[in-house]
Scaffold this motif. Structure first.
Motif, PDB file in Angstrom:
ATOM      1  N   HIS A 105       0.869  -1.177   0.000  1.00  0.00           N
ATOM      2  CA  HIS A 105       0.000   0.000   0.000  1.00  0.00           C
ATOM      3  C   HIS A 105       0.909   1.231   0.000  1.00  0.00           C
ATOM      4  O   HIS A 105       1.789   1.358   0.861  1.00  0.00           O
ATOM      5  CB  HIS A 105      -0.920  -0.004   1.227  1.00  0.00           C
ATOM      6  CG  HIS A 105      -1.914  -1.127   1.195  1.00  0.00           C
ATOM      7  ND1 HIS A 105      -2.195  -1.915   2.285  1.00  0.00           N
ATOM      8  CD2 HIS A 105      -2.677  -1.584   0.166  1.00  0.00           C
ATOM      9  CE1 HIS A 105      -3.117  -2.817   1.925  1.00  0.00           C
ATOM     10  NE2 HIS A 105      -3.417  -2.638   0.654  1.00  0.00           N
ATOM     11  N   GLU A 121       1.789   3.760   3.178  1.00  0.00           N
ATOM     12  CA  GLU A 121       2.225   3.144   4.436  1.00  0.00           C
ATOM     13  C   GLU A 121       3.756   3.158   4.418  1.00  0.00           C
ATOM     14  O   GLU A 121       4.365   2.449   3.628  1.00  0.00           O
ATOM     15  CB  GLU A 121       1.652   1.730   4.535  1.00  0.00           C
ATOM     16  CG  GLU A 121       0.125   1.767   4.442  1.00  0.00           C
ATOM     17  CD  GLU A 121      -0.527   0.396   4.400  1.00  0.00           C
ATOM     18  OE1 GLU A 121       0.192  -0.620   4.499  1.00  0.00           O
ATOM     19  OE2 GLU A 121      -1.762   0.352   4.270  1.00  0.00           O
ATOM     20  N   ARG A 146      -3.096   4.403  -1.308  1.00  0.00           N
ATOM     21  CA  ARG A 146      -3.255   2.980  -0.959  1.00  0.00           C
ATOM     22  C   ARG A 146      -3.267   2.109  -2.218  1.00  0.00           C
ATOM     23  O   ARG A 146      -2.595   1.106  -2.313  1.00  0.00           O
ATOM     24  CB  ARG A 146      -4.563   2.800  -0.185  1.00  0.00           C
ATOM     25  CG  ARG A 146      -4.845   1.362   0.236  1.00  0.00           C
ATOM     26  CD  ARG A 146      -6.062   1.324   1.148  1.00  0.00           C
ATOM     27  NE  ARG A 146      -6.353   0.016   1.668  1.00  0.00           N
ATOM     28  CZ  ARG A 146      -5.760  -0.538   2.720  1.00  0.00           C
ATOM     29  NH1 ARG A 146      -4.798   0.096   3.346  1.00  0.00           N
ATOM     30  NH2 ARG A 146      -6.097  -1.739   3.153  1.00  0.00           N
ATOM     31  N   HIS A 155       3.374  -3.342   6.605  1.00  0.00           N
ATOM     32  CA  HIS A 155       2.243  -2.437   6.365  1.00  0.00           C
ATOM     33  C   HIS A 155       2.139  -1.393   7.467  1.00  0.00           C
ATOM     34  O   HIS A 155       2.878  -1.412   8.455  1.00  0.00           O
ATOM     35  CB  HIS A 155       0.932  -3.233   6.325  1.00  0.00           C
ATOM     36  CG  HIS A 155       0.729  -4.003   5.058  1.00  0.00           C
ATOM     37  ND1 HIS A 155      -0.178  -3.640   4.093  1.00  0.00           N
ATOM     38  CD2 HIS A 155       1.333  -5.125   4.599  1.00  0.00           C
ATOM     39  CE1 HIS A 155      -0.139  -4.504   3.097  1.00  0.00           C
ATOM     40  NE2 HIS A 155       0.768  -5.422   3.378  1.00  0.00           N
ATOM     41  N   ALA A 156       1.166  -0.488   7.302  1.00  0.00           N
ATOM     42  CA  ALA A 156       0.720   0.437   8.346  1.00  0.00           C
ATOM     43  C   ALA A 156      -0.758   0.679   8.071  1.00  0.00           C
ATOM     44  O   ALA A 156      -1.336   0.036   7.192  1.00  0.00           O
ATOM     45  CB  ALA A 156       1.529   1.728   8.310  1.00  0.00           C
TER      46      ALA A 156
HETATM   47 ZN   LIG Z   1      -1.417  -2.029   4.178  1.00  0.00          ZN
END
Ligand SMILES: [Zn+2]
Length: 340
Positions: A59, A62, A101, A145-146
């Motif tokens: 994404h 992130e 994203r 990820h975040a």
């Molecule tokens: Zn993510």
């Protein structure tokens, strides 16, 4: 028979030494008829041994993983390791460059399109390459990820339950070795986990020891999150047998709190469209039935706000960042201490 990828690269994954090159995905547009999307890839190899794959930028908004992996690409030398480390700092490069994203080219969410399609849209072609070219080489995989622009997270590394007890035990050992402040087990996720096209699910299906994690969010960069990733990926390389302990990891002993997300009732969804006023902060402990927030109607201020409440007890590990909500948006979710 798997269709071959159209992505080509100047990196030879079987060659010893350090190579930093690109994955070239043909993408013909007006400004470049024979153009390519050039996705960075690094391969650091020193003889035989395990292979560890790190990806970030699945994404594009992130960032902690992208930053930590850029640092790793620059610092890691073949002499530091045994075996092979493959690093993809910005897996969905068009999204990473746009800070979004999903990809601006095809609206593709790289964590929802596995196993991908070699002749599909750019995001699908990237997924197919990771699944069919990289995953077969890999023993350990970590997708960083975040929360992205819309969610804030308490930083944690995570694993998903696979249904294979032996693989789950190996993932738990890797999660403990990564030594995050919080290690989270996804027994349930809102979008039903392994079946929805995430890289993590595809890797688990191939029997790879796989970790994930949410190391910050809100479209910003968490200093703590970057630090957790930087330390953790070296701990994981030691655990995988790629790297000797350097003593640094001993200075900060692992104090991992293991937590889990057990069911759909850990998630709170907006019951209406409007402006969401939260009542709790990240890391707060809440009880089932406790108000989570309320939705205001700024176009009709005399209308009573619509309340929403937690359906389970636990710690708030995720909170929506944006104020405006549509019905069905996740505004918060909980985790509880892992019961094994
Ligand atoms: Zn993510």
């Amino acid at each position: 028979m798997t269709q071959p990828t159209r992505i080509f690269t100047d990196v030879d994954y079987e060659q010893d030494g350090k190579q930093v090159g690109w994955l070239y995905l043909p993408y013909s547009v007006t400004r470049s008829a024979y153009g390519n999307i050039s996705i960075p890839v690094a391969c650091i190899k020193n003889g035989k041994g395990p292979t560890v794959l790190f990806t970030a930028g699945t994404h594009g908004d992130e960032y902690e993983g992208q930053i930590a992996l850029c640092k790793l690409v620059r610092s890691l030398q073949p002499g530091d390791i045994r075996g092979r480390v493959i690093i993809v700092t910005a897996a969905n490069l068009p999204a990473a460059m746009a800070g979004t994203r999903v990809s601006p080219l095809d609206e593709g969410n790289l964590a929802r399109v596995f196993p991908g399609d070699p002749d599909g849209t750019p995001t699908r072609a990237i997924a197919h390459y990771i699944d069919t070219v990289l995953f077969p080489k890999v023993d350990f995989y970590h997708d960083l990820h975040a929360g992205g622009s819309s969610l804030d997270y308490v930083p944690f590394a995570s694993m998903r339950k696979s249904g294979n007890p032996e693989l789950d035990a190996r993932a738990m050992a890797a999660l403990r070795a990564f030594a995050p402040p919080i290690g989270l087990v996804w027994a349930h996720s809102l979008d039903s986990g392994l079946s929805i096209g995430a890289a993590i699910g595809a890797a688990i299906r191939r029997g790879i020891v796989t970790l994930g994690g949410e190391f910050g969010g809100g479209g910003g960069v968490s200093i703590t999150g970057v630090r957790v990733v930087e330390r953790g990926i070296r701990n994981l390389l030691v655990h995988a047998g790629c790297m000797a302990p350097d003593g640094k990891s001993k200075e900060e002993p692992a104090q991992t709190r293991l937590m889990e997300v057990r069911g759909q009732d850990y998630f709170v969804l907006a019951p209406d469209a409007g402006l969401f006023e939260p009542f709790v902060e990240l890391s707060e402990n809440v009880q089932a039935g406790q108000p989570c927030g309320q939705i205001h109607f700024v176009d009709n201020p005399a209308r009573e706000p619509v309340p929403t409440a937690f359906r389970a007890s636990g710690m708030v590990v995720c909170k929506r960042r944006f104020g405006r909500v549509e019905r069905g948006d996740c505004v918060a979710h909980l985790a509880t201490d892992w019961k094994g």
